[in-house]
Write an enzyme that holds these catalytic residues in place. Structure first.
Site, PDB file in Angstrom:
ATOM      1  N   HIS A   1       8.308  -3.781  11.245  1.00  0.00           N
ATOM      2  CA  HIS A   1       7.208  -2.858  11.032  1.00  0.00           C
ATOM      3  C   HIS A   1       6.581  -2.491  12.383  1.00  0.00           C
ATOM      4  O   HIS A   1       6.926  -3.052  13.418  1.00  0.00           O
ATOM      5  CB  HIS A   1       6.168  -3.484  10.101  1.00  0.00           C
TER       6      HIS A   1
ATOM      7  N   LYS B   1       8.454  -1.331  -6.050  1.00  0.00           N
ATOM      8  CA  LYS B   1       7.178  -2.035  -6.176  1.00  0.00           C
ATOM      9  C   LYS B   1       6.353  -1.491  -7.342  1.00  0.00           C
ATOM     10  O   LYS B   1       5.678  -2.249  -8.046  1.00  0.00           O
ATOM     11  CB  LYS B   1       6.397  -1.942  -4.868  1.00  0.00           C
TER      12      LYS B   1
ATOM     13  N   SER C   1       0.812  -1.210   0.000  1.00  0.00           N
ATOM     14  CA  SER C   1       0.000   0.000   0.000  1.00  0.00           C
ATOM     15  C   SER C   1       0.849   1.265   0.000  1.00  0.00           C
ATOM     16  O   SER C   1       0.334   2.355  -0.253  1.00  0.00           O
ATOM     17  CB  SER C   1      -0.953   0.006   1.198  1.00  0.00           C
ATOM     18  N   CYS C   2       2.154   1.139   0.243  1.00  0.00           N
ATOM     19  CA  CYS C   2       3.019   2.326   0.235  1.00  0.00           C
ATOM     20  C   CYS C   2       3.291   2.829  -1.178  1.00  0.00           C
ATOM     21  O   CYS C   2       3.942   3.856  -1.352  1.00  0.00           O
ATOM     22  CB  CYS C   2       4.334   2.053   0.963  1.00  0.00           C
TER      23      CYS C   2
END
Length: 317
Positions: free
Chosen positions: A180, A141, A109-110
């Site tokens: 994380h 990504k 999602s980044c």
């Protein structure tokens, strides 16, 4: 993907890959192919091509990646962009060359702009500036997604792309320098509890909002998409719900049983102000997340208590 398909799970020792492998095995898939980093270096183009030529793979879950939290991204940005570009380029290209029937590429999602409208829809990609703290990883990504789409358009390669929200669960690693946020909080609160420390320091303001997807839910969604989705559009994987970092810290503290204070280090970065994905497209395929956050954290902490030392050995290899 069929029951007897020959399936390669790239990155099967990581949080994502191990969950996918575990779910595939539970569903009766016996023709599973894995390789450790020592057995197959995915950054080595010749080795990857030889592997695919030899193994006659039908389907690929591309879960192999160099990952980490804010601190790891800040300190190792060159490693993050180099290794991820090499891994995904080699695997996607070799899979197509070898005639693999379908590949699922796992993004993050980044990839979405730092100030994207929330919840983040898939069409927000490349519409604004990225979050600086994880830009090298995000750019890699985005390149993987673009490569999958280009190979689909030019060569007809059935490569699909899924973007998970922040993941957590059994198999995570809890090393404070590179983990994380959620596993990092579990480790810090646990260590503080064991040491009788009066406080735990939380990075930033605690106001950013994050979405968390239990890794076994993620694995189930990936397998569902490999069976039910053949489109070229991105698919977000998530719950569609978010929580502030401070509220998350309170939830982890309660789960761990730590009774000390939480303090804020305002000199440290917050990262994205909010990250929650729009799951409309995923829901349209017939899938929704099932694990509540509080129960998922409880299960993750239970796993940590039984296996807490294991992630450090893996990280040191």
């Amino acid at each position: 993907m069929h029951q007897d398909s020959r399936i390669f799970v790239a990155g099967h020792r990581g949080l994502v890959g191990s969950a996918i492998l575990r779910q595939l095995a539970a569903e009766g898939h016996a023709n599973l192919v894995t390789r450790t980093r020592g057995e197959l270096d995915l950054t080595d183009q010749a080795a990857v091509r030889a592997f695919f030529d030899r193994e006659k793979i039908d389907c690929v879950f591309l879960a192999a990646a160099r990952v980490g939290g804010i601190l790891a991204n800040e300190r190792q940005g060159a490693d993050f962009i180099r290794d991820n570009l090499l891994i995904q380029t080699n695997v996607i290209d070799a899979a197509w060359r070898a005639g693999v029937g379908k590949l699922l590429f796992l993004g993050s999602s980044c990839i979405y702009p730092r100030l994207a409208e929330q919840p983040m829809r898939e069409d927000a990609l490349l519409t604004g500036a990225l979050e600086p703290s994880n830009k090298p990883y995000a750019v890699a990504k985005i390149a993987g997604i673009t490569m999958c789409q280009a190979y689909r358009k030019q060569y007809g390669f059935n490569a699909i792309c899924a973007q998970p929200a922040n993941l957590y669960g059994p198999g995570d690693h809890f090393e404070p320098e590179s983990s994380h946020v959620l596993p990092g909080l579990i480790r810090r609160f646990h260590d503080a509890k064991m040491a009788g420390a009066p406080s735990v320091t939380l990075w930033g303001t605690g106001t950013p909002r994050r979405e968390f997807l239990y890794v076994d839910d993620m694995a189930d969604a990936c397998i569902h998409l490999m069976r039910a989705y053949d489109g070229g559009e991105l698919i977000n994987l998530g719950t569609g719900e978010d929580i502030t970092i401070r509220d998350l810290a309170d939830l982890v503290r309660e789960t761990v049983g730590y009774t000390g204070r939480i303090e804020q280090d305002l000199s440290k970065p917050d990262g994205h102000p909010r990250k929650v994905v729009d799951v409309t497209r995923l829901a349209a395929t017939g899938w929704r997340a099932r694990m509540p956050l509080d129960e998922g954290i409880r299960r993750t902490y239970a796993w940590f208590l039984e296996n807490g030392a294991a992630p450090y050995a893996a990280a040191a290899e």
